[in-house]
Design a protein around this motif. Structure first.
Motif, PDB file in Angstrom:
ATOM      1  N   ILE A  29      43.923  33.635  51.408  1.00  0.00           N
ATOM      2  CA  ILE A  29      43.638  33.358  49.998  1.00  0.00           C
ATOM      3  C   ILE A  29      44.424  34.307  49.093  1.00  0.00           C
ATOM      4  CG2 ILE A  29      41.843  33.194  48.233  1.00  0.00           C
ATOM      5  CD1 ILE A  29      41.432  31.170  50.435  1.00  0.00           C
ATOM      6  N   LYS A  30      44.976  33.764  48.020  1.00  0.00           N
ATOM      7  CA  LYS A  30      45.610  34.570  46.975  1.00  0.00           C
ATOM      8  C   LYS A  30      44.932  34.247  45.648  1.00  0.00           C
ATOM      9  CE  LYS A  30      49.847  35.169  44.255  1.00  0.00           C
ATOM     10  NZ  LYS A  30      49.638  36.625  44.092  1.00  0.00           N
ATOM     11  N   VAL A  31      44.351  35.270  45.019  1.00  0.00           N
ATOM     12  CA  VAL A  31      43.763  35.103  43.697  1.00  0.00           C
ATOM     13  C   VAL A  31      44.850  35.397  42.669  1.00  0.00           C
ATOM     14  CG1 VAL A  31      41.965  35.814  42.093  1.00  0.00           C
ATOM     15  CG2 VAL A  31      41.499  35.794  44.556  1.00  0.00           C
ATOM     16  N   LYS A  32      45.266  34.372  41.946  1.00  0.00           N
ATOM     17  CA  LYS A  32      46.373  34.544  40.996  1.00  0.00           C
ATOM     18  C   LYS A  32      45.891  34.946  39.604  1.00  0.00           C
ATOM     19  CE  LYS A  32      50.724  32.462  39.521  1.00  0.00           C
ATOM     20  NZ  LYS A  32      50.629  32.658  38.076  1.00  0.00           N
ATOM     21  N   SER A  33      44.832  34.294  39.126  1.00  0.00           N
ATOM     22  CA  SER A  33      44.396  34.589  37.757  1.00  0.00           C
ATOM     23  C   SER A  33      42.906  34.342  37.582  1.00  0.00           C
ATOM     24  CB  SER A  33      45.199  33.764  36.746  1.00  0.00           C
ATOM     25  OG  SER A  33      45.134  32.389  37.056  1.00  0.00           O
ATOM     26  N   ILE A  34      42.364  34.969  36.539  1.00  0.00           N
ATOM     27  CA  ILE A  34      40.953  34.830  36.177  1.00  0.00           C
ATOM     28  C   ILE A  34      40.877  34.652  34.665  1.00  0.00           C
ATOM     29  CG2 ILE A  34      38.701  35.960  36.073  1.00  0.00           C
ATOM     30  CD1 ILE A  34      39.421  37.457  38.628  1.00  0.00           C
ATOM     31  N   TYR A  35      40.136  33.642  34.246  1.00  0.00           N
ATOM     32  CA  TYR A  35      39.922  33.436  32.815  1.00  0.00           C
ATOM     33  C   TYR A  35      38.641  34.136  32.385  1.00  0.00           C
ATOM     34  CZ  TYR A  35      38.153  31.251  28.570  1.00  0.00           C
ATOM     35  OH  TYR A  35      37.616  31.045  27.319  1.00  0.00           O
ATOM     36  N   ALA A  36      38.762  34.998  31.376  1.00  0.00           N
ATOM     37  CA  ALA A  36      37.625  35.609  30.705  1.00  0.00           C
ATOM     38  C   ALA A  36      37.930  35.592  29.215  1.00  0.00           C
ATOM     39  CB  ALA A  36      37.398  37.041  31.181  1.00  0.00           C
ATOM     40  N   ARG A  37      36.958  35.248  28.418  1.00  0.00           N
ATOM     41  CA  ARG A  37      37.210  35.088  26.984  1.00  0.00           C
ATOM     42  C   ARG A  37      37.723  36.365  26.336  1.00  0.00           C
ATOM     43  NH1 ARG A  37      32.110  31.532  24.627  1.00  0.00           N
ATOM     44  NH2 ARG A  37      32.579  29.601  25.769  1.00  0.00           N
ATOM     45  N   SER A  38      37.192  37.492  26.771  1.00  0.00           N
ATOM     46  CA  SER A  38      37.609  38.770  26.195  1.00  0.00           C
ATOM     47  C   SER A  38      37.716  39.795  27.313  1.00  0.00           C
ATOM     48  CB  SER A  38      36.609  39.248  25.139  1.00  0.00           C
ATOM     49  OG  SER A  38      35.307  39.345  25.689  1.00  0.00           O
ATOM     50  N   GLU A  39      38.408  40.872  27.043  1.00  0.00           N
ATOM     51  CA  GLU A  39      38.636  41.897  28.060  1.00  0.00           C
ATOM     52  C   GLU A  39      37.327  42.580  28.431  1.00  0.00           C
ATOM     53  OE1 GLU A  39      41.468  45.832  28.799  1.00  0.00           O
ATOM     54  OE2 GLU A  39      41.653  44.634  26.972  1.00  0.00           O
ATOM     55  N   LYS A  40      37.154  42.830  29.733  1.00  0.00           N
ATOM     56  CA  LYS A  40      35.965  43.500  30.237  1.00  0.00           C
ATOM     57  C   LYS A  40      36.365  44.735  31.042  1.00  0.00           C
ATOM     58  CE  LYS A  40      33.081  39.348  30.646  1.00  0.00           C
ATOM     59  NZ  LYS A  40      32.223  38.548  31.554  1.00  0.00           N
ATOM     60  N   PRO A  41      35.535  45.786  31.014  1.00  0.00           N
ATOM     61  CA  PRO A  41      35.869  46.994  31.787  1.00  0.00           C
ATOM     62  C   PRO A  41      36.036  46.726  33.280  1.00  0.00           C
ATOM     63  CG  PRO A  41      34.036  47.410  30.271  1.00  0.00           C
ATOM     64  CD  PRO A  41      34.295  45.942  30.241  1.00  0.00           C
ATOM     65  N   GLU A  42      35.330  45.716  33.806  1.00  0.00           N
ATOM     66  CA  GLU A  42      35.394  45.418  35.234  1.00  0.00           C
ATOM     67  C   GLU A  42      36.784  44.991  35.688  1.00  0.00           C
ATOM     68  OE1 GLU A  42      31.237  44.857  33.813  1.00  0.00           O
ATOM     69  OE2 GLU A  42      33.201  44.163  33.148  1.00  0.00           O
ATOM     70  N   GLU A  43      37.627  44.589  34.739  1.00  0.00           N
ATOM     71  CA  GLU A  43      38.965  44.158  35.115  1.00  0.00           C
ATOM     72  C   GLU A  43      39.735  45.281  35.809  1.00  0.00           C
ATOM     73  OE1 GLU A  43      40.989  42.463  31.771  1.00  0.00           O
ATOM     74  OE2 GLU A  43      39.399  41.006  31.372  1.00  0.00           O
ATOM     75  N   ALA A  44      39.454  46.510  35.426  1.00  0.00           N
ATOM     76  CA  ALA A  44      40.146  47.651  36.029  1.00  0.00           C
ATOM     77  C   ALA A  44      39.820  47.787  37.513  1.00  0.00           C
ATOM     78  CB  ALA A  44      39.767  48.935  35.293  1.00  0.00           C
ATOM     79  N   ASP A  45      38.623  47.312  37.913  1.00  0.00           N
ATOM     80  CA  ASP A  45      38.231  47.418  39.319  1.00  0.00           C
ATOM     81  C   ASP A  45      39.091  46.552  40.231  1.00  0.00           C
ATOM     82  OD1 ASP A  45      36.178  49.073  38.492  1.00  0.00           O
ATOM     83  OD2 ASP A  45      34.693  47.463  38.407  1.00  0.00           O
ATOM     84  N   PHE A  46      39.781  45.579  39.648  1.00  0.00           N
ATOM     85  CA  PHE A  46      40.560  44.636  40.452  1.00  0.00           C
ATOM     86  C   PHE A  46      42.053  44.699  40.151  1.00  0.00           C
ATOM     87  CE2 PHE A  46      36.260  43.011  39.943  1.00  0.00           C
ATOM     88  CZ  PHE A  46      35.892  42.773  41.268  1.00  0.00           C
ATOM     89  N   SER A  47      42.470  45.756  39.446  1.00  0.00           N
ATOM     90  CA  SER A  47      43.869  45.871  39.040  1.00  0.00           C
ATOM     91  C   SER A  47      44.812  45.997  40.237  1.00  0.00           C
ATOM     92  CB  SER A  47      44.053  47.069  38.102  1.00  0.00           C
ATOM     93  OG  SER A  47      43.651  48.268  38.758  1.00  0.00           O
ATOM     94  N   GLU A  48      44.357  46.599  41.320  1.00  0.00           N
ATOM     95  CA  GLU A  48      45.227  46.814  42.478  1.00  0.00           C
ATOM     96  C   GLU A  48      45.556  45.535  43.226  1.00  0.00           C
ATOM     97  OE1 GLU A  48      43.109  48.403  46.166  1.00  0.00           O
ATOM     98  OE2 GLU A  48      41.690  48.964  44.554  1.00  0.00           O
ATOM     99  N   TYR A  49      44.860  44.447  42.912  1.00  0.00           N
ATOM    100  CA  TYR A  49      45.065  43.201  43.637  1.00  0.00           C
ATOM    101  C   TYR A  49      46.059  42.261  42.953  1.00  0.00           C
ATOM    102  CZ  TYR A  49      40.987  44.780  46.225  1.00  0.00           C
ATOM    103  OH  TYR A  49      40.116  45.518  46.992  1.00  0.00           O
ATOM    104  N   GLY A  50      46.634  42.704  41.851  1.00  0.00           N
ATOM    105  CA  GLY A  50      47.652  41.910  41.193  1.00  0.00           C
ATOM    106  C   GLY A  50      47.131  40.656  40.520  1.00  0.00           C
TER     107      GLY A  50
END
Length: 341
Positions: A29-50
């Motif tokens: 599996i490759k996760v390419k993108s995630i839609y979120a209406r606005s930026e959330k702090p949790e995004e940083a937790d997944f930054s290493e996965y591209g």
């Protein structure tokens, strides 16, 4: 190995807790993108996965590299998003409940079939370890014919702080969808269903926190129950058969470990303690001795839903959750709500 490229619509607890920890460790599996209406702090937790975080759904729907979209948004948006995804030419996996009504589900499946695409509900609890233990117990030839199956999902949450809402926001649609699916996966559609659905902590609120559903089959019945005011719960599973019984007290540990911020890659994740194994009970005759056996709990893994989707896309395998099963579950849920309205 060719990878299945996916994206998520929604970036709440469902995505971060019940999906990403499993798929980010899967080589298929490759996760390419995630839609979120606005930026959330949790995004940083997944930054290493591209992963690319986008603020427009069209960024996902118009991306030719994305093959499958997972919808992890509030239930009242599931139908509309599923139809958009299918119309964009992509497969779709929808969090529970798949839709509010059987008619909506039929429209989703009809469009998917018309376009040669996959649409499926995310019934991850088919890979609960306690459910897998039940399957092993039922496969034991010593058990004999099933007489009765009882399934409990009890909690103790005496504080009631839910806002006033409609019937579909309660435990029946939220948890019952899993318990009923597990029964339907085993036995198919029941002959008839009886319902007892209530709010016991606050009777003025339409959001149920208690249900007792009985599904009747030709020679036995299955009972699924949930109660939010249980201090010492009933067994998670109790199976009664002609020559034996099976009882398992504790529920699968994956959710508990995920809440503790453990991931499936962590040592011991989701594994039962020996004392939490289920027990098989047998008697050879009415006056014979009772024998008991501990049944080691199989390893649960919600990510196996994605393994199935990969096999469906690339190997032509059957879907884990058939359209027929999904429609049966939604019909049972919808009919339960009609009894309340």
């Amino acid at each position: 190995m060719e990878k299945l490229t996916i994206a998520y619509i929604g970036f709440g607890k469902s995505t971060t807790r019940y999906h990403l920890p499993y798929v980010l460790n899967r080589p298929t599996i490759k996760v390419k993108s995630i839609y979120a209406r606005s930026e959330k702090p949790e995004e940083a937790d997944f930054s290493e996965y591209g992963i690319e975080f986008v603020r427009s759904i069209d960024a996902i729907l118009d991306d030719p590299a994305i093959q499958l979209v997972v919808i992890c948004t509030p239930p009242n948006s599931h139908f509309d998003y599923a139809m958009q995804v299918l119309n964009s030419g992509k497969h779709v996996l929808v969090e529970k409940p798949f839709s509010w009504t059987k008619q909506e589900a039929k429209e989703i499946f009809s469009l998917a079939n018309e376009k040669g695409l996959i649409a499926m509900p995310y019934q991850n609890r088919r890979f609960d370890s306690d459910y897998l233990a039940l399957l092993q117990a039922m496969a034991d030839e010593r058990m004999g014919q099933v007489v009765e199956l009882e399934s409990h999902f009890d909690r103790f949450r005496p504080q009631y702080d839910l806002p006033l809402a409609d019937y579909q926001s309660g435990a029946f649609y939220g948890l019952g969808v899993h318990l009923i699916d597990q029964v339907v996966a085993l036995f198919g559609a029941p002959d008839r269903v009886s319902y007892d659905i209530r709010s016991i902590r606050n009777p003025e609120n339409k959001q149920d926190d208690y249900f007792d559903i009985q599904l009747f089959y030709p020679t036995f019945k299955a009972i699924v129950k949930c109660n939010h005011l249980v201090v010492a719960g009933a067994p998670r599973w109790q199976l009664l058969a002609q020559s034996g019984s099976f009882k398992k007290l504790e529920i699968d540990r994956q959710e508990l470990d995920l809440k503790a911020r453990l991931w499936p890659k962590d040592e011991g994740f989701g594994l039962d303690r020996t004392e939490d194994y289920g027990t098989l009970y047998f008697k050879d005759a009415e006056d014979g001795p009772l024998t008991t056996e501990a049944l080691p709990t199989p390893e649960g893994d919600y990510g196996r839903v994605y393994d199935n989707l990969y096999d469906v896309v690339y190997k032509g395998a059957d879907k884990l959750v058939s359209d027929e099963d999904a429609l049966t579950v939604i019909e049972i849920l919808e009919n339960g709500m009609k009894d309340l309205s």
